[in-house]
Motif scaffolding. Structure first.
Motif, mmCIF file in Angstrom:
data_model
loop_
_atom_site.group_PDB
_atom_site.id
_atom_site.type_symbol
_atom_site.label_atom_id
_atom_site.label_comp_id
_atom_site.label_asym_id
_atom_site.label_seq_id
_atom_site.Cartn_x
_atom_site.Cartn_y
_atom_site.Cartn_z
ATOM 1 N N ARG A 155 0.943 -1.237 0.085
ATOM 2 C CA ARG A 155 0.109 -0.166 0.100
ATOM 3 C C ARG A 155 0.932 1.253 -0.055
ATOM 4 O O ARG A 155 0.730 2.058 -0.776
ATOM 5 C CB ARG A 155 -1.074 -0.110 1.312
ATOM 6 C CG ARG A 155 -1.757 1.293 1.254
ATOM 7 C CD ARG A 155 -2.429 1.130 2.568
ATOM 8 N NE ARG A 155 -3.957 0.466 2.456
ATOM 9 C CZ ARG A 155 -3.768 -0.615 3.228
ATOM 10 N NH1 ARG A 155 -2.634 -1.298 3.822
ATOM 11 N NH2 ARG A 155 -4.929 -1.676 2.929
ATOM 12 N N LEU A 158 2.574 1.743 -3.561
ATOM 13 C CA LEU A 158 1.617 2.131 -4.431
ATOM 14 C C LEU A 158 1.325 3.624 -4.306
ATOM 15 O O LEU A 158 1.202 4.388 -5.218
ATOM 16 C CB LEU A 158 0.307 1.260 -4.301
ATOM 17 C CG LEU A 158 0.427 -0.127 -4.979
ATOM 18 C CD1 LEU A 158 -0.766 -0.917 -4.651
ATOM 19 C CD2 LEU A 158 0.872 -0.094 -6.631
ATOM 20 N N ALA A 159 1.337 4.002 -3.104
ATOM 21 C CA ALA A 159 1.029 5.470 -2.939
ATOM 22 C C ALA A 159 2.075 6.502 -3.510
ATOM 23 O O ALA A 159 1.851 7.783 -3.252
ATOM 24 C CB ALA A 159 0.879 5.614 -1.284
ATOM 25 N N ASP A 162 1.914 7.594 -9.407
ATOM 26 C CA ASP A 162 0.834 8.282 -9.932
ATOM 27 C C ASP A 162 0.720 7.536 -11.279
ATOM 28 O O ASP A 162 1.399 8.238 -12.343
ATOM 29 C CB ASP A 162 0.824 9.732 -9.869
ATOM 30 C CG ASP A 162 -0.680 10.188 -10.243
ATOM 31 O OD1 ASP A 162 -1.467 9.388 -10.599
ATOM 32 O OD2 ASP A 162 -0.695 11.413 -10.745
ATOM 33 N N CYS A 189 -4.676 -3.222 -3.879
ATOM 34 C CA CYS A 189 -4.585 -2.965 -5.277
ATOM 35 C C CYS A 189 -5.665 -2.153 -5.704
ATOM 36 O O CYS A 189 -5.713 -1.058 -6.414
ATOM 37 C CB CYS A 189 -4.597 -4.045 -6.094
ATOM 38 S SG CYS A 189 -2.983 -5.050 -6.200
ATOM 39 N N GLU A 191 -7.581 -0.230 -4.035
ATOM 40 C CA GLU A 191 -7.484 1.277 -3.483
ATOM 41 C C GLU A 191 -6.802 2.164 -4.394
ATOM 42 O O GLU A 191 -7.166 3.398 -4.420
ATOM 43 C CB GLU A 191 -6.829 1.204 -2.000
ATOM 44 C CG GLU A 191 -7.634 0.655 -1.069
ATOM 45 C CD GLU A 191 -6.626 0.477 0.108
ATOM 46 O OE1 GLU A 191 -5.646 0.870 0.352
ATOM 47 O OE2 GLU A 191 -7.084 -0.134 1.291
ATOM 48 N N SER A 192 -5.825 1.511 -5.023
ATOM 49 C CA SER A 192 -4.906 2.405 -5.978
ATOM 50 C C SER A 192 -5.296 2.221 -7.479
ATOM 51 O O SER A 192 -4.587 2.442 -8.059
ATOM 52 C CB SER A 192 -3.528 2.148 -5.622
ATOM 53 O OG SER A 192 -3.201 2.549 -4.313
ATOM 54 N N ALA A 194 -4.765 -0.571 -8.945
ATOM 55 C CA ALA A 194 -3.622 -1.181 -9.578
ATOM 56 C C ALA A 194 -3.969 -2.515 -10.046
ATOM 57 O O ALA A 194 -5.114 -3.322 -9.354
ATOM 58 C CB ALA A 194 -2.497 -1.211 -8.301
#
Length: 389
Positions: A155, A158-159, A162, A189, A191-192, A194
């Protein structure tokens, strides 16, 4: 003076001496067709590689289609048999489409490189298989390696990005046999936005409903943001690999995955054997549960003997050894006693700890399990058995 070209590979002498000093020399050992050894080393999880129906599937395909695929899949290497295998494999695992390649290694290279273009981010588990690691190295996206089985680390990584991203992980890790936290990874995944790409080489045929795999067990089969790679050389007792996922992903791989486009198609005999194994598993889903049961028995009995055994989540049972040299001797002593076991040493193990690696095959009988436990525990080197056991 000898021509300088004769020393082009002179550095190999130093490399060999380094391997010897570290106890990491590997050698090939051809096995006979009628080996008397009790097999706990192969990846034949369901005991299907010599099943009459699987052998007949291979032989029949060879008689019908010949000894080879004759070309790449985009030229002459796609037969009606390949298409049938892809349809039935996708349906069995609960995905929209499938693409068969010449190996599981090629499938992983295809999926990772094609789904991680320039400007994308790959988040890779530190314990991933070499084929996933090589896929990350070849992909044009940037790779960040995160601690093993750590969704929070995924997490946070990934943050920092962009743009397009894909999280890459084994479902069952081949060293200790532990499972990835797929449900949590999928949630992270999403959440982003991905993608999730997982290698189910050691889950297909063992986990999920009737052996449908780890994605099925995690409720991810058919998810639009999930792609699964599998091998046909383990539970299906054949050869080859496949990518499973949404139809647009598979269509993209057909057009962009170099290990698909430029490689000769899977041999018909292997496709025929894999299809026969798939159909047999559909009829006998209890084989998956038996593989897990055998793994649990090996873990319980070897642990009771005082050995350090990782708790298995599928059919891989890992027993720690004191050192690389002692792991090799332990495996050799077992072999001399009639038992074939795997031996994992650096650099094949990410944590540097050598192990015996046992395959919990579904066709092992209770007496065979007892024999294996007796041999392994009796021949264990000093330091492998804990004090007081």
């Amino acid at each position: 003076m000898a021509p300088t070209s004769t020393r082009a590979f002179g550095w190999l002498d130093d490399a060999r001496r380094s391997r010897e000093a570290a106890g990491l020399v590997r050698t090939l050992r051809p096995r006979p067709a009628d080996s008397p050894l009790l097999d706990l080393a192969s990846n034949d999880y369901l005991g299907l590689s010599r099943h009459p129906e699987v052998v007949a599937g291979a032989a029949g395909a060879a008689r019908t289609w010949g000894g080879g695929a004759t070309g790449s899949r985009l030229v002459t290497g796609t037969t009606e048999l390949h298409a049938r295998l892809e349809r039935e494999l996708a349906e069995f695992c609960g995905f929209e489409a499938a693409l068969v390649l010449s190996s599981g290694y090629a499938a992983n290279l295809a999926a990772v490189t094609a789904l991680a273009p320039h400007g994308s981010l790959i988040v890779s588990d530190a314990a991933n298989h070499a084929s996933l690691i090589d896929g990350c190295r070849l992909a044009r996206g940037a790779t960040r390696v995160v601690p093993h089985a750590d969704p929070d680390a995924v997490r946070k990584t990934l943050a920092t990005h962009d743009g397009p991203a894909v999280v890459v992980s084994d479902t069952v890790f081949s060293v200790d046999g532990d499972r990835a936290p797929l449900e949590q990874l999928a949630a992270v995944c999403r959440e982003s936005a991905a993608g999730l790409l997982v290698d189910d080489a050691h889950g297909l045929g063992v986990l999920g409903s009737g052996g449908r795999g780890a994605a099925d067990a995690a409720g991810l089969s058919g998810a639009p943001d999930t792609v699964v790679t599998v091998t046909l050389s383990k539970s299906f007792g054949s050869q080859g690999g496949a990518v499973l996922g949404p139809a647009p992903v598979i269509e993209h791989l057909v057009n962009a995955a170099r290990t698909f486009i430029f490689d000769t198609g899977l041999a018909p005999a292997a496709a025929g054997a894999a299809l026969a194994a798939l159909r047999l598993l559909r009829r006998e889903p209890e084989r998956a549960g038996r593989a897990r049961e055998v793994a649990a028995l090996l873990h319980r009995r070897l642990s009771a003997a005082g050995l350090s055994v990782a708790r298995p989540d599928a059919a891989v049972v890992s027993v720690r050894a004191p050192s690389p040299d002692e792991a090799v001797r332990w495996a050799a002593d077992c072999r001399a006693a009639g038992l074939s076991v795997g031996c994992f040493r650096p650099p094949s193990v990410p944590d540097g700890i050598s192990r015996l690696r046992l395959t919990a095959r579904a066709d092992l009988t209770d007496p065979q399990i007892g024999e294996a436990v007796e041999v392994i525990s009796r021949l264990a080197p000093n330091g492998a058995v804990s004090a007081g056991s």
